[in-house]
Design a protein around this motif. Structure first.
Motif, PDB file in Angstrom:
ATOM      1  N   PHE A 116       4.509  -0.426   8.256  1.00 32.95           N
ATOM      2  CA  PHE A 116       4.849   0.814   7.554  1.00 32.95           C
ATOM      3  C   PHE A 116       6.336   1.097   7.550  1.00 32.95           C
ATOM      4  O   PHE A 116       7.047   0.814   8.525  1.00 32.95           O
ATOM      5  N   LEU A 118       3.984   7.164   2.461  1.00 31.04           N
ATOM      6  CA  LEU A 118       4.281   5.994   3.276  1.00 31.04           C
ATOM      7  C   LEU A 118       4.065   4.721   2.475  1.00 31.04           C
ATOM      8  O   LEU A 118       2.986   4.517   1.910  1.00 31.04           O
ATOM      9  N   GLN A 130       0.451  11.448   3.472  1.00 28.08           N
ATOM     10  CA  GLN A 130       0.189  12.073   4.763  1.00 28.08           C
ATOM     11  C   GLN A 130       0.693  13.513   4.755  1.00 28.08           C
ATOM     12  O   GLN A 130       1.900  13.753   4.730  1.00 28.08           O
ATOM     13  N   TYR A 147       0.367   5.336   1.086  1.00 26.24           N
ATOM     14  CA  TYR A 147      -0.469   6.331   1.738  1.00 26.24           C
ATOM     15  C   TYR A 147       0.199   7.697   1.600  1.00 26.24           C
ATOM     16  O   TYR A 147       1.422   7.810   1.593  1.00 26.24           O
ATOM     17  N   PHE A 158      -5.290   6.763   2.038  1.00 26.62           N
ATOM     18  CA  PHE A 158      -4.992   5.671   1.120  1.00 26.62           C
ATOM     19  C   PHE A 158      -4.827   6.196  -0.298  1.00 26.62           C
ATOM     20  O   PHE A 158      -5.638   6.966  -0.797  1.00 26.62           O
ATOM     21  N   THR A 216       9.210   4.335   7.149  1.00 25.73           N
ATOM     22  CA  THR A 216       9.296   5.616   7.843  1.00 25.73           C
ATOM     23  C   THR A 216       8.768   6.775   7.000  1.00 25.73           C
ATOM     24  O   THR A 216       8.554   7.866   7.528  1.00 25.73           O
ATOM     25  N   GLY A 262       0.576  16.975  10.008  1.00 27.54           N
ATOM     26  CA  GLY A 262      -0.469  17.170  10.998  1.00 27.54           C
ATOM     27  C   GLY A 262      -1.791  16.501  10.664  1.00 27.54           C
ATOM     28  O   GLY A 262      -2.780  16.717  11.362  1.00 27.54           O
ATOM     29  N   GLU A 263      -1.803  15.694   9.608  1.00 27.63           N
ATOM     30  CA  GLU A 263      -3.047  15.043   9.211  1.00 27.63           C
ATOM     31  C   GLU A 263      -2.893  13.526   9.206  1.00 27.63           C
ATOM     32  O   GLU A 263      -1.795  12.993   9.366  1.00 27.63           O
ATOM     33  N   ALA A 264      -4.014  12.839   8.995  1.00 21.53           N
ATOM     34  CA  ALA A 264      -3.999  11.377   8.958  1.00 21.53           C
ATOM     35  C   ALA A 264      -3.452  10.871   7.630  1.00 21.53           C
ATOM     36  O   ALA A 264      -3.575  11.537   6.603  1.00 21.53           O
ATOM     37  N   PRO A 265      -2.851   9.685   7.612  1.00 18.10           N
ATOM     38  CA  PRO A 265      -2.501   9.055   6.336  1.00 18.10           C
ATOM     39  C   PRO A 265      -3.763   8.753   5.537  1.00 18.10           C
ATOM     40  O   PRO A 265      -4.754   8.273   6.105  1.00 18.10           O
ATOM     41  N   PHE A 267       0.838  -1.191   0.000  1.00 21.63           N
ATOM     42  CA  PHE A 267       0.000   0.000   0.000  1.00 21.63           C
ATOM     43  C   PHE A 267       0.878   1.249   0.000  1.00 21.63           C
ATOM     44  O   PHE A 267       1.959   1.262   0.581  1.00 21.63           O
TER      45      PHE A 267
END
Lengths: 115, 110
Positions: free
Chosen positions: B100, B87, B37, B35, B45, B102, B40-43, B33
């Protein structure tokens, strides 16, 4: 809900205090995950729930960390006797089914600062 | 053990193409996968590859070679809003969580 919801978005606590972080997954998602992310790092797995049970808690760093999901929906991550090293973003995620190959969707995270 | 390697930082110019590489060693394989990001926010998809080859989705494409343990994310027609961390993450066989790397912090400059 439409997405994964986490509260609080920010939490500052004193060293030694107890903290609870809440997660409301996407409606209908049976699998729920907690991850922790430090600055400049990728998310690090903590615990995985399938329904109400913790299917895998191998990522919890020590016995100060505990999580529950009593009704198979909302989950709470509990941290006892917080330490400064616990400061991080705690990310909750959910997926429709559990296990390998599923796409997981993250919430915005709870930013925890221990002072 | 498990390991994912990706460059720490990359810089690219608005309008250009950039390729972010990821190599992995995991216990079995059941999908890779990517992602995105923002700070300051969510990963969020982006893409999923389980078979070898290229998956294209608009300006983003992702490639997988299972025999080489290698993937890349290709971003075309870069925009300033593409500045973010990317990511790479892998499901191992029978694993209970997505593992995941880094992340690669991409900066898009004018």
């Amino acid at each position: 809900g439409a997405g994964v919801s986490q509260t609080p978005s920010n939490k500052v606590t004193e060293k030694g205090k107890y903290v609870e972080l809440r997660c409301d997954p996407i409606s209908g998602h049976t699998a729920l995950y907690w991850y922790r992310q430090s600055l400049g790092q990728g998310p690090e797995f903590l615990i995985y729930f399938q329904g109400t049970g913790a299917a895998d808690d191998s990522g919890l760093p020590n016995d100060r960390f505990f999580a529950v999901r009593p009704e198979g929906s909302v989950s709470t991550l509990k941290i006892q006797r917080t330490e400064r090293g616990d400061s991080a973003v705690y990310l909750c995620a959910s997926s429709l089914g559990g296990g390998s190959g599923n796409t997981i969707y993250f919430g915005e995270g709870s930013w925890l600062t221990v002072v | 053990g498990q390991n994912i390697d990706q460059p720490t930082e990359m810089t690219a110019t608005e309008g250009a193409i950039v390729q972010i590489n990821c190599t992995y060693q995991t216990s079995g394989f059941n999908g890779l996968f990517w992602y995105q990001q923002h700070a300051g926010e969510a990963p969020t998809f982006l893409s999923y590859n389980v078979l070898d080859g290229l998956e294209e989705k608009g300006r983003f494409s992702s490639f997988l070679s299972r025999s080489k343990g290698y993937s890349y994310l290709l971003l075309k027609e870069l925009q300033m809003k593409d500045s973010a961390s990317y990511l790479c993450a892998v499901w191992g066989t029978g694993a209970n969580n997505l593992f995941f790397g880094t992340g690669t912090r991409l900066t898009v400059i004018p």
